[in-house]
Design a protein around this motif. Structure first.
Motif, short mmCIF file in Angstrom:
data_model
loop_
_atom_site.label_atom_id
_atom_site.label_comp_id
_atom_site.label_asym_id
_atom_site.label_seq_id
_atom_site.Cartn_x
_atom_site.Cartn_y
_atom_site.Cartn_z
N LEU A 167 -9.06 77.15 38.12
CA LEU A 167 -9.61 77.86 39.28
C LEU A 167 -8.62 77.86 40.43
O LEU A 167 -8.48 78.86 41.15
N ALA A 168 -7.94 76.74 40.62
CA ALA A 168 -6.94 76.66 41.70
C ALA A 168 -5.81 77.66 41.43
O ALA A 168 -5.36 78.35 42.35
N LEU A 169 -5.34 77.75 40.18
CA LEU A 169 -4.27 78.69 39.85
C LEU A 169 -4.69 80.13 40.10
O LEU A 169 -3.92 80.94 40.62
N ALA A 170 -5.91 80.47 39.72
CA ALA A 170 -6.42 81.83 39.96
C ALA A 170 -6.48 82.12 41.46
O ALA A 170 -6.08 83.20 41.91
N ALA A 171 -6.97 81.17 42.23
CA ALA A 171 -7.06 81.36 43.68
C ALA A 171 -5.67 81.45 44.31
O ALA A 171 -5.45 82.26 45.21
N ILE A 172 -4.73 80.64 43.83
CA ILE A 172 -3.36 80.70 44.35
C ILE A 172 -2.78 82.09 44.11
O ILE A 172 -2.18 82.69 45.00
N GLY A 173 -2.97 82.61 42.91
CA GLY A 173 -2.49 83.96 42.61
C GLY A 173 -3.11 85.01 43.51
O GLY A 173 -2.41 85.87 44.05
N TYR A 174 -4.43 84.92 43.70
CA TYR A 174 -5.12 85.89 44.56
C TYR A 174 -4.57 85.83 45.98
O TYR A 174 -4.22 86.85 46.57
N PHE A 175 -4.50 84.62 46.55
CA PHE A 175 -4.07 84.50 47.95
C PHE A 175 -2.60 84.83 48.13
O PHE A 175 -2.22 85.36 49.18
N ALA A 176 -1.77 84.53 47.16
CA ALA A 176 -0.35 84.89 47.27
C ALA A 176 -0.19 86.41 47.32
O ALA A 176 0.51 86.94 48.19
N VAL A 177 -0.84 87.11 46.40
CA VAL A 177 -0.75 88.57 46.36
C VAL A 177 -1.38 89.17 47.62
O VAL A 177 -0.80 90.06 48.26
N ASP A 178 -2.57 88.69 47.99
CA ASP A 178 -3.26 89.24 49.15
C ASP A 178 -2.48 88.96 50.43
O ASP A 178 -2.44 89.81 51.33
N SER A 179 -1.85 87.81 50.52
CA SER A 179 -1.08 87.46 51.71
C SER A 179 0.11 88.40 51.89
O SER A 179 0.36 88.89 53.00
N VAL A 180 0.82 88.67 50.82
CA VAL A 180 1.97 89.59 50.89
C VAL A 180 1.49 90.99 51.24
O VAL A 180 2.04 91.65 52.12
N ARG A 181 0.42 91.43 50.58
CA ARG A 181 -0.14 92.77 50.84
C ARG A 181 -0.58 92.91 52.29
O ARG A 181 -0.25 93.88 52.97
N ALA A 182 -1.33 91.93 52.79
CA ALA A 182 -1.81 91.99 54.17
C ALA A 182 -0.65 91.92 55.16
O ALA A 182 -0.68 92.59 56.20
N GLY A 183 0.36 91.12 54.86
CA GLY A 183 1.53 91.04 55.74
C GLY A 183 2.26 92.37 55.84
O GLY A 183 2.67 92.78 56.93
#
Length: 192
Positions: free
Chosen positions: A138-154
């Motif tokens: 679950l942590a790995l899935a969340a890390i992937g989501y937030f990494a992608v979303d963070s770059v996209r939002a930035g």
């Protein structure tokens, strides 16, 4: 479970994250207390409140002082927040509802799956535990989501900052989302 080592997040990093998350609370707080709040939609107000709650929960997790609310209190707040945005997503609201649902669920996961030391009682103190999060998939899935979303939002925030008026707050919201996502990913990585 055996004896836990002393520090998972170094004190300097914990204080830096505390200051950064405190600064991330400012835009949401300002938008929530603005006098022209009657001109904003309820969806925008809900997003601001959710963002403020997420930042405060992150502050409670990374602050070397610990949080003023016990872990069970944060769990209750995050369950209510996730439930609210789950219903909003089912009702066909914008994708921000899904993002806030995922954020609340990830925070709930971190608080629930993080082992708590007995000497802190019910208080949430992540900086003094090197214990690993349960259910690392679950942590790995969340890390992937937030990494992608963070770059996209930035990227979106930077683009809007060049073209939009600062009174619109869309660029600021996206930059804060990118920074918050990076912070979430970092905390999840430290828990693995």
């Amino acid at each position: 479970m055996g004896e836990l080592e002393d520090v998972q997040i170094p004190a300097l990093v914990a204080w830096s994250l505390t200051a950064a998350f405190a600064l991330l609370a400012v835009p949401s707080l300002v938008r929530l207390v603005r006098l022209d709040s009657l001109s904003t939609t309820p969806d925008i107000r809900q997003q601001d409140l959710a963002e403020l709650l997420m930042v405060l929960a992150m502050l409670a997790m990374v602050s070397p002082l610990g949080g003023p609310i016990p872990a069970a209190g944060w769990q209750a707040i995050l369950v209510l927040t996730a439930g609210w945005f789950f219903v909003a997503a089912l009702r066909g609201r914008r994708c921000c509802a899904v993002h806030h649902l995922v954020s609340a669920a990830a925070m709930l996961y971190m608080i629930t799956a993080m082992p708590h030391r007995g000497d802190h009682g019910p208080w949430l103190v992540m900086t003094e535990s090197s214990a690993k999060l349960a259910w690392p998939v679950l942590a790995l899935a969340a890390i992937g989501y937030f990494a992608v979303d963070s770059v996209r939002a930035g990227i979106i925030g930077a683009r809007w900052a060049r073209t939009e008026s600062l009174r619109d707050h869309r660029a600021v919201r996206q930059v804060c989302r990118a920074l918050m996502g990076a912070g979430m990913a970092y905390l999840l990585v430290t828990g693995l």
